[in-house]
Design a protein around this motif. Structure first.
Motif, PDB file in Angstrom:
ATOM      1  N   GLU A  40       0.830  -1.195   0.000  1.00  0.00           N
ATOM      2  CA  GLU A  40       0.000   0.000   0.000  1.00  0.00           C
ATOM      3  C   GLU A  40       0.872   1.255   0.000  1.00  0.00           C
ATOM      4  O   GLU A  40       0.605   2.214  -0.729  1.00  0.00           O
ATOM      5  CB  GLU A  40      -0.943  -0.015   1.204  1.00  0.00           C
ATOM      6  N   GLY A  62      -5.533   1.277  -8.257  1.00  0.00           N
ATOM      7  CA  GLY A  62      -6.680   0.440  -8.573  1.00  0.00           C
ATOM      8  C   GLY A  62      -6.520  -0.260  -9.907  1.00  0.00           C
ATOM      9  O   GLY A  62      -7.180  -1.258 -10.175  1.00  0.00           O
ATOM     10  N   CYS A  73      -9.692 -10.776   0.023  1.00  0.00           N
ATOM     11  CA  CYS A  73      -9.205  -9.446   0.381  1.00  0.00           C
ATOM     12  C   CYS A  73      -8.794  -9.371   1.851  1.00  0.00           C
ATOM     13  O   CYS A  73      -9.291 -10.138   2.691  1.00  0.00           O
ATOM     14  CB  CYS A  73     -10.289  -8.409   0.116  1.00  0.00           C
ATOM     15  N   LEU A 122     -10.248  -1.642   4.306  1.00  0.00           N
ATOM     16  CA  LEU A 122     -10.800  -1.025   3.091  1.00  0.00           C
ATOM     17  C   LEU A 122      -9.758  -0.087   2.489  1.00  0.00           C
ATOM     18  O   LEU A 122     -10.075   1.025   2.066  1.00  0.00           O
ATOM     19  CB  LEU A 122     -12.099  -0.279   3.413  1.00  0.00           C
ATOM     20  N   VAL A 147      -5.868   0.338   0.096  1.00  0.00           N
ATOM     21  CA  VAL A 147      -5.470   0.322  -1.306  1.00  0.00           C
ATOM     22  C   VAL A 147      -5.577  -1.069  -1.924  1.00  0.00           C
ATOM     23  O   VAL A 147      -5.969  -1.215  -3.084  1.00  0.00           O
ATOM     24  CB  VAL A 147      -4.027   0.859  -1.452  1.00  0.00           C
ATOM     25  N   THR A 171      -7.668  -3.514  -1.125  1.00  0.00           N
ATOM     26  CA  THR A 171      -9.087  -3.800  -1.377  1.00  0.00           C
ATOM     27  C   THR A 171      -9.606  -2.956  -2.536  1.00  0.00           C
ATOM     28  O   THR A 171     -10.417  -3.425  -3.343  1.00  0.00           O
ATOM     29  CB  THR A 171      -9.920  -3.553  -0.115  1.00  0.00           C
ATOM     30  N   THR A 172      -9.128  -1.729  -2.656  1.00  0.00           N
ATOM     31  CA  THR A 172      -9.501  -0.883  -3.795  1.00  0.00           C
ATOM     32  C   THR A 172      -9.094  -1.527  -5.107  1.00  0.00           C
ATOM     33  O   THR A 172      -9.849  -1.526  -6.086  1.00  0.00           O
ATOM     34  CB  THR A 172      -8.834   0.509  -3.682  1.00  0.00           C
ATOM     35  N   ASN A 173      -7.885  -2.095  -5.147  1.00  0.00           N
ATOM     36  CA  ASN A 173      -7.434  -2.821  -6.334  1.00  0.00           C
ATOM     37  C   ASN A 173      -8.368  -3.981  -6.654  1.00  0.00           C
ATOM     38  O   ASN A 173      -8.698  -4.230  -7.812  1.00  0.00           O
ATOM     39  CB  ASN A 173      -6.012  -3.344  -6.124  1.00  0.00           C
ATOM     40  N   ALA A 225     -11.739  -2.687  -7.985  1.00  0.00           N
ATOM     41  CA  ALA A 225     -11.590  -2.151  -9.336  1.00  0.00           C
ATOM     42  C   ALA A 225     -11.529  -3.263 -10.371  1.00  0.00           C
ATOM     43  O   ALA A 225     -11.967  -3.092 -11.508  1.00  0.00           O
ATOM     44  CB  ALA A 225     -10.329  -1.294  -9.422  1.00  0.00           C
ATOM     45  N   THR A 258     -18.184   2.147   0.575  1.00  0.00           N
ATOM     46  CA  THR A 258     -16.968   1.948  -0.218  1.00  0.00           C
ATOM     47  C   THR A 258     -17.315   1.365  -1.582  1.00  0.00           C
ATOM     48  O   THR A 258     -16.752   1.767  -2.605  1.00  0.00           O
ATOM     49  CB  THR A 258     -15.988   1.014   0.516  1.00  0.00           C
ATOM     50  N   THR A 287     -16.651   3.116  -5.134  1.00  0.00           N
ATOM     51  CA  THR A 287     -15.936   2.423  -6.204  1.00  0.00           C
ATOM     52  C   THR A 287     -16.751   2.431  -7.492  1.00  0.00           C
ATOM     53  O   THR A 287     -16.214   2.630  -8.586  1.00  0.00           O
ATOM     54  CB  THR A 287     -15.634   0.967  -5.796  1.00  0.00           C
ATOM     55  N   ILE A 304     -14.494   4.387  -9.948  1.00  0.00           N
ATOM     56  CA  ILE A 304     -13.541   3.467 -10.571  1.00  0.00           C
ATOM     57  C   ILE A 304     -14.196   2.403 -11.439  1.00  0.00           C
ATOM     58  O   ILE A 304     -13.781   2.152 -12.564  1.00  0.00           O
ATOM     59  CB  ILE A 304     -12.676   2.761  -9.485  1.00  0.00           C
TER      60      ILE A 304
END
Length: 275
Positions: free
Chosen positions: A95, A111, A132, A136, A138, A140-142, A145, A170, A174, A178
Motif C-alpha cells: 500500500e 486500482g 481481500c 478497506l 489500497v 481492497t480498492t485494487n 476495481a 466503499t 468504487t 472506478i
C-alpha cells in the motif's frame, strides 16, 4: 470470460478466507476452472491450500508493485480445477509503495494494477475469487476495481452488521469513481450456531436488510472447518461428508445458478436486439 468476485469485509474473523478456500474448491469440484488470488498479507488462503511459503518465489506482491505477469505467478494446486496466485508478508508494504508511485507519476491510478493483470488471464477461468484483507485500503480498492461483483460474508453474531454500512459506502464510491459495473454478488451468513438466539436473530436481521441478495445457504460453525486449513486442505478434501462440505457445495451451486441466470438473460437480450 471468467467472473471476478472479491470476498470483502473489513471486520476480521467472519469466515472470509474460509469461504475463499472452500467456495473455490467446491466450484472446482462442480467442474468449474477456478483461480483464487490471495490478496491478504497474512497469506491464509495460500497456506490453507497446502502451499509452503518457503517454496514461493513470486507472489501477488510482485504482480501489483513490480508489473510481473500474473501468469508467471499462478500455481496449480493439487485440488481439482483450482489454481492460486499466492500471497507473502511483503504484501503488507504494498500500500505504501503504491501511494508513493502515485505521487511520482501523474498518470498512475491506484486500482489499475491488479485489474490490468487479471484482464490478461480472465478467459482461462470460469471464476476468479479474490480473498481481500480485513481493511478497506489500497489493496481492497485494487480488488474492487478488478471485480465484477462482491461477496460479503457476515458472521451470525452480535455486532456483525457493524461496519457493513461503511463497506457498502466503499462499494458505492468504487462504482462512481472506478468501476461502475461493480455489483453485489451476495451476502453469505457464516458461523451460525443454531442453538443461540442471537445467531437466529442476526439471520433474520440480515435477510430483512439485504433481502434477495442473501444466499439461501448458511455456513455453520464447525470445528472441522477450523481444522481443515491447518492440514492445508479445503473441507471437501479434509472431511467431505461433514455439514460444512455440504454447505459449501450448496453455496457453489447457488453462485453458478445465479450467474447462469444472468448469462441466459444476456443471451436472450442479444437475440431480441438482433431480431
Amino acid at each position: 470470460m471468467g467472473k471476478v468476485i472479491s470476498l470483502v469485509n473489513q471486520k476480521g474473523g467472519v469466515g472470509k478466507t474460509t469461504t475463499s478456500i472452500n467456495l473455490s474448491s467446491a466450484l472446482g469440484h462442480l467442474g468449474k476452472k477456478v483461480l483464487i488470488i490471495d490478496l491478504d498479507p497474512q497469506s491464509n488462503s495460500t497456506t490453507g491450500l497446502g502451499l509452503n511459503k518457503a517454496d514461493i518465489k513470486k507472489s501477488v506482491y510482485d504482480v501489483i508493485t513490480h508489473s510481473t505477469d500474473i501468469k508467471d505467478v499462478i500455481i496449480k494446486t493439487k485440488f481439482k480445477n483450482l489454481s492460486i496466485v499466492p500471497s507473502m508478508i511483503f504484501l503488507s508494504g504494498a500500500e505504501i509503495e503504491l501511494i508513493q508511485m502515485a505521487s511520482k507519476e501523474n498518470d498512475f491510478v491506484i486500482g489499475d494494477q491488479l485489474k490490468s493483470q487479471i484482464d490478461t488471464i480472465r478467459d482461462r477461468y470460469d471464476y476468479i475469487l479474490i480473498d481481500c484483507p480485513p481493511t478497506l485500503g489500497v489493496l481492497t480498492t485494487n480488488a474492487l476495481a478488478a471485480s465484477d461483483s462482491v461477496l460479503i460474508p457476515v458472521q451470525c453474531e452480535y455486532y456483525s452488521l457493524e461496519g457493513v454500512t461503511q463497506l457498502l459506502n466503499t462499494i458505492l464510491l468504487t462504482q462512481s469513481k472506478i468501476n461502475p459495473k461493480l455489483d453485489i454478488e451476495g451476502v453469505l451468513l457464516t458461523m451460525l450456531d443454531g442453538r443461540t438466539l442471537v445467531g437466529l436473530e442476526v439471520v433474520e436481521d440480515v435477510r430483512k436488510f439485504f433481502k434477495e441478495k442473501v444466499f439461501n445457504t448458511i455456513i455453520p460453525r464447525l470445528v472441522r472447518l477450523v481444522e481443515a486449513p491447518s492440514h492445508g486442505k479445503p473441507i471437501l478434501e479434509y472431511d467431505p461428508k461433514c455439514r460444512g462440505a455440504l454447505a459449501y457445495i450448496n453455496l457453489a451451486k447457488e453462485v453458478i445458478e445465479r450467474n447462469g441466470t444472468k448469462e441466459e438473460g444476456t443471451r436472450e437480450g442479444a437475440r431480441a436486439t438482433v431480431q
